[in-house]
Design a protein around this motif. Structure first.
Motif, PDB file in Angstrom:
ATOM      1  N   ARG A   1       0.590  -1.131   0.278  1.00 24.34           N
ATOM      2  CA  ARG A   1      -0.012  -0.152   0.050  1.00 24.34           C
ATOM      3  C   ARG A   1       0.612   1.291  -0.175  1.00 24.34           C
ATOM      4  O   ARG A   1       0.426   2.091  -0.650  1.00 24.34           O
ATOM      5  CB  ARG A   1      -0.547  -0.083   1.378  1.00 24.34           C
ATOM      6  N   ALA A   2       1.889   1.180   0.954  1.00 21.20           N
ATOM      7  CA  ALA A   2       3.120   2.496   0.453  1.00 21.20           C
ATOM      8  C   ALA A   2       3.652   2.963  -0.417  1.00 21.20           C
ATOM      9  O   ALA A   2       3.343   4.006  -0.136  1.00 21.20           O
ATOM     10  CB  ALA A   2       3.750   2.664   1.696  1.00 21.20           C
ATOM     11  N   LEU A   3       4.267   1.378  -1.501  1.00 25.45           N
ATOM     12  CA  LEU A   3       4.490   1.755  -2.551  1.00 25.45           C
ATOM     13  C   LEU A   3       3.794   2.336  -3.561  1.00 25.45           C
ATOM     14  O   LEU A   3       4.259   3.048  -4.337  1.00 25.45           O
ATOM     15  CB  LEU A   3       5.205   0.287  -2.721  1.00 25.45           C
ATOM     16  N   LEU A   4       2.749   1.939  -3.629  1.00 27.14           N
ATOM     17  CA  LEU A   4       1.717   2.939  -4.316  1.00 27.14           C
ATOM     18  C   LEU A   4       0.798   4.078  -3.561  1.00 27.14           C
ATOM     19  O   LEU A   4       0.793   5.290  -4.304  1.00 27.14           O
ATOM     20  CB  LEU A   4       0.183   2.031  -4.435  1.00 27.14           C
ATOM     21  N   GLY A   5       1.857   4.382  -2.490  1.00 30.48           N
ATOM     22  CA  GLY A   5       0.949   5.996  -2.071  1.00 30.48           C
ATOM     23  C   GLY A   5      -0.535   5.752  -1.754  1.00 30.48           C
ATOM     24  O   GLY A   5      -1.708   6.483  -1.989  1.00 30.48           O
ATOM     25  N   TRP A   6      -1.266   4.291  -1.574  1.00 30.90           N
ATOM     26  CA  TRP A   6      -2.853   4.135  -1.392  1.00 30.90           C
ATOM     27  C   TRP A   6      -2.917   4.221   0.270  1.00 30.90           C
ATOM     28  O   TRP A   6      -2.048   3.749   0.817  1.00 30.90           O
ATOM     29  CB  TRP A   6      -3.094   2.704  -1.904  1.00 30.90           C
ATOM     30  N   SER A   7      -4.177   5.157   0.654  1.00 26.43           N
ATOM     31  CA  SER A   7      -4.752   5.050   1.996  1.00 26.43           C
ATOM     32  C   SER A   7      -5.736   3.536   1.735  1.00 26.43           C
ATOM     33  O   SER A   7      -5.308   3.062   1.042  1.00 26.43           O
ATOM     34  CB  SER A   7      -5.926   5.940   2.139  1.00 26.43           C
ATOM     35  N   GLN A   8      -5.523   3.276   3.013  1.00 23.53           N
ATOM     36  CA  GLN A   8      -6.702   2.780   3.125  1.00 23.53           C
ATOM     37  C   GLN A   8      -7.952   2.170   2.677  1.00 23.53           C
ATOM     38  O   GLN A   8      -8.292   1.053   1.984  1.00 23.53           O
ATOM     39  CB  GLN A   8      -6.663   1.838   4.684  1.00 23.53           C
ATOM     40  N   ASP A   9      -8.377   3.634   2.712  1.00 25.38           N
ATOM     41  CA  ASP A   9      -9.570   3.842   1.913  1.00 25.38           C
ATOM     42  C   ASP A   9      -9.733   2.932   0.322  1.00 25.38           C
ATOM     43  O   ASP A   9     -10.714   2.848  -0.369  1.00 25.38           O
ATOM     44  CB  ASP A   9     -10.337   4.834   2.276  1.00 25.38           C
ATOM     45  N   ARG A  10      -8.355   3.963  -0.011  1.00 26.85           N
ATOM     46  CA  ARG A  10      -8.427   4.110  -1.564  1.00 26.85           C
ATOM     47  C   ARG A  10      -7.851   2.502  -1.333  1.00 26.85           C
ATOM     48  O   ARG A  10      -8.555   1.117  -2.572  1.00 26.85           O
ATOM     49  CB  ARG A  10      -6.984   4.185  -1.827  1.00 26.85           C
ATOM     50  N   LEU A  11      -7.505   0.654  -0.675  1.00 26.01           N
ATOM     51  CA  LEU A  11      -7.531  -0.362  -1.152  1.00 26.01           C
ATOM     52  C   LEU A  11      -8.484  -0.592  -0.977  1.00 26.01           C
ATOM     53  O   LEU A  11      -9.422  -1.680  -1.841  1.00 26.01           O
ATOM     54  CB  LEU A  11      -6.465  -0.844  -0.226  1.00 26.01           C
ATOM     55  N   SER A  12      -9.140  -0.056   0.160  1.00 21.79           N
ATOM     56  CA  SER A  12     -11.129  -1.113  -0.169  1.00 21.79           C
ATOM     57  C   SER A  12     -11.577  -0.581  -1.142  1.00 21.79           C
ATOM     58  O   SER A  12     -11.863  -1.430  -1.699  1.00 21.79           O
ATOM     59  CB  SER A  12     -11.619   0.302   1.199  1.00 21.79           C
ATOM     60  N   GLU A  13     -11.749   0.294  -1.909  1.00 23.00           N
ATOM     61  CA  GLU A  13     -11.898   0.777  -3.284  1.00 23.00           C
ATOM     62  C   GLU A  13     -11.866  -0.137  -3.887  1.00 23.00           C
ATOM     63  O   GLU A  13     -12.941  -0.630  -4.996  1.00 23.00           O
ATOM     64  CB  GLU A  13     -12.162   2.381  -3.777  1.00 23.00           C
ATOM     65  N   ALA A  14     -10.255  -0.257  -4.110  1.00 22.25           N
ATOM     66  CA  ALA A  14      -9.949  -0.652  -4.750  1.00 22.25           C
ATOM     67  C   ALA A  14      -9.826  -2.639  -4.880  1.00 22.25           C
ATOM     68  O   ALA A  14     -10.374  -3.088  -6.197  1.00 22.25           O
ATOM     69  CB  ALA A  14      -8.829  -0.725  -5.265  1.00 22.25           C
ATOM     70  N   SER A  15     -10.104  -2.990  -4.066  1.00 21.35           N
ATOM     71  CA  SER A  15     -10.844  -4.372  -3.471  1.00 21.35           C
ATOM     72  C   SER A  15     -12.063  -5.413  -3.364  1.00 21.35           C
ATOM     73  O   SER A  15     -12.009  -5.748  -3.638  1.00 21.35           O
ATOM     74  CB  SER A  15      -9.459  -4.699  -2.667  1.00 21.35           C
ATOM     75  N   GLY A  16     -12.123  -3.955  -2.830  1.00 14.42           N
ATOM     76  CA  GLY A  16     -14.030  -4.403  -2.533  1.00 14.42           C
ATOM     77  C   GLY A  16     -14.451  -4.599  -1.348  1.00 14.42           C
ATOM     78  O   GLY A  16     -15.074  -5.324  -0.414  1.00 14.42           O
ATOM     79  N   VAL A  17     -12.839  -4.862  -0.295  1.00 11.82           N
ATOM     80  CA  VAL A  17     -12.901  -4.989   0.849  1.00 11.82           C
ATOM     81  C   VAL A  17     -13.381  -4.102   1.580  1.00 11.82           C
ATOM     82  O   VAL A  17     -12.588  -3.180   1.556  1.00 11.82           O
ATOM     83  CB  VAL A  17     -11.304  -5.602   1.031  1.00 11.82           C
ATOM     84  N   SER A  18     -13.546  -4.439   3.052  1.00 12.45           N
ATOM     85  CA  SER A  18     -14.163  -3.065   3.795  1.00 12.45           C
ATOM     86  C   SER A  18     -13.412  -2.596   4.841  1.00 12.45           C
ATOM     87  O   SER A  18     -12.077  -3.088   4.740  1.00 12.45           O
ATOM     88  CB  SER A  18     -15.406  -3.928   4.450  1.00 12.45           C
ATOM     89  N   LEU A  19     -13.573  -1.641   4.684  1.00 12.52           N
ATOM     90  CA  LEU A  19     -12.107  -0.581   5.063  1.00 12.52           C
ATOM     91  C   LEU A  19     -12.112  -1.061   6.864  1.00 12.52           C
ATOM     92  O   LEU A  19     -10.533  -1.523   6.933  1.00 12.52           O
ATOM     93  CB  LEU A  19     -12.785   0.563   5.369  1.00 12.52           C
ATOM     94  N   PRO A  20     -13.075  -0.840   7.607  1.00 12.77           N
ATOM     95  CA  PRO A  20     -12.623  -2.587   8.951  1.00 12.77           C
ATOM     96  C   PRO A  20     -12.160  -3.011   8.784  1.00 12.77           C
ATOM     97  O   PRO A  20     -11.035  -3.513   9.327  1.00 12.77           O
ATOM     98  CB  PRO A  20     -13.704  -1.899   9.507  1.00 12.77           C
ATOM     99  N   THR A  21     -12.599  -3.952   7.593  1.00 11.20           N
ATOM    100  CA  THR A  21     -11.113  -5.336   7.911  1.00 11.20           C
ATOM    101  C   THR A  21      -9.815  -5.577   7.607  1.00 11.20           C
ATOM    102  O   THR A  21      -8.921  -5.950   8.118  1.00 11.20           O
ATOM    103  CB  THR A  21     -11.999  -5.926   6.851  1.00 11.20           C
ATOM    104  N   ILE A  22      -9.740  -4.072   6.642  1.00  8.08           N
ATOM    105  CA  ILE A  22      -8.261  -3.598   6.081  1.00  8.08           C
ATOM    106  C   ILE A  22      -7.837  -3.459   7.611  1.00  8.08           C
ATOM    107  O   ILE A  22      -6.518  -3.816   7.540  1.00  8.08           O
ATOM    108  CB  ILE A  22      -8.029  -2.825   4.924  1.00  8.08           C
ATOM    109  N   LYS A  23      -8.046  -2.609   7.952  1.00 14.95           N
ATOM    110  CA  LYS A  23      -7.943  -1.633   9.283  1.00 14.95           C
ATOM    111  C   LYS A  23      -7.796  -2.489  10.221  1.00 14.95           C
ATOM    112  O   LYS A  23      -6.642  -2.733  11.323  1.00 14.95           O
ATOM    113  CB  LYS A  23      -8.729  -1.137  10.282  1.00 14.95           C
ATOM    114  N   ARG A  24      -7.624  -3.573  10.367  1.00 14.83           N
ATOM    115  CA  ARG A  24      -8.111  -5.234  11.600  1.00 14.83           C
ATOM    116  C   ARG A  24      -6.679  -5.975  10.536  1.00 14.83           C
ATOM    117  O   ARG A  24      -5.839  -5.990  11.931  1.00 14.83           O
ATOM    118  CB  ARG A  24      -9.224  -5.673  11.441  1.00 14.83           C
ATOM    119  N   LEU A  25      -6.675  -5.911   9.322  1.00 14.15           N
ATOM    120  CA  LEU A  25      -5.745  -7.016   8.867  1.00 14.15           C
ATOM    121  C   LEU A  25      -3.811  -7.001   9.045  1.00 14.15           C
ATOM    122  O   LEU A  25      -3.249  -6.929   9.253  1.00 14.15           O
ATOM    123  CB  LEU A  25      -6.151  -7.373   8.028  1.00 14.15           C
ATOM    124  N   GLU A  26      -3.861  -4.939   9.094  1.00 12.99           N
ATOM    125  CA  GLU A  26      -2.301  -4.279   9.018  1.00 12.99           C
ATOM    126  C   GLU A  26      -1.945  -5.048  10.016  1.00 12.99           C
ATOM    127  O   GLU A  26      -0.709  -4.797  10.023  1.00 12.99           O
ATOM    128  CB  GLU A  26      -2.934  -3.409   8.071  1.00 12.99           C
TER     129      GLU A  26
END
Length: 91
Positions: free
Chosen positions: A22-47
């Protein structure tokens, strides 16, 4: 959906790889959520933390597919530890 894909499984991507990709791409957790279809709370829990991700296989597949489509290459354990890098672009 098959039962196996709903179970919590240890997967090959690490928490550090997820954050680094995510850092290499300069993506926020929100951007990863949008791109992947994985919920933001799930990404926040996994990282947070270290070690392998423990998540559903379909969640891992969505995250990995989104990051790879954006140019991230996942590097397997090779004695120095797993990692990530950006795919070379054609000049």
């Amino acid at each position: 959906m098959p039962l196996a894909s709903k179970r919590m499984l240890k997967v090959s991507m690490t928490r550090s790889q997820l954050r680094a990709a995510r850092a290499l791409l300069g993506w926020s957790q929100d951007r990863l959520s949008e791109a992947s279809g994985v919920s933001l709370p799930t990404i926040k829990r996994l990282e947070p933390g270290e070690g392998s991700l423990q998540t559903r296989v379909d969640t891992l597949n969505k995250l990995q597919a989104a990051l790879e489509a954006a140019g991230v290459l996942f590097i397997a354990e090779n004695g120095e530890g797993p990692g990530v890098r950006l795919r070379k672009t054609s000049a």
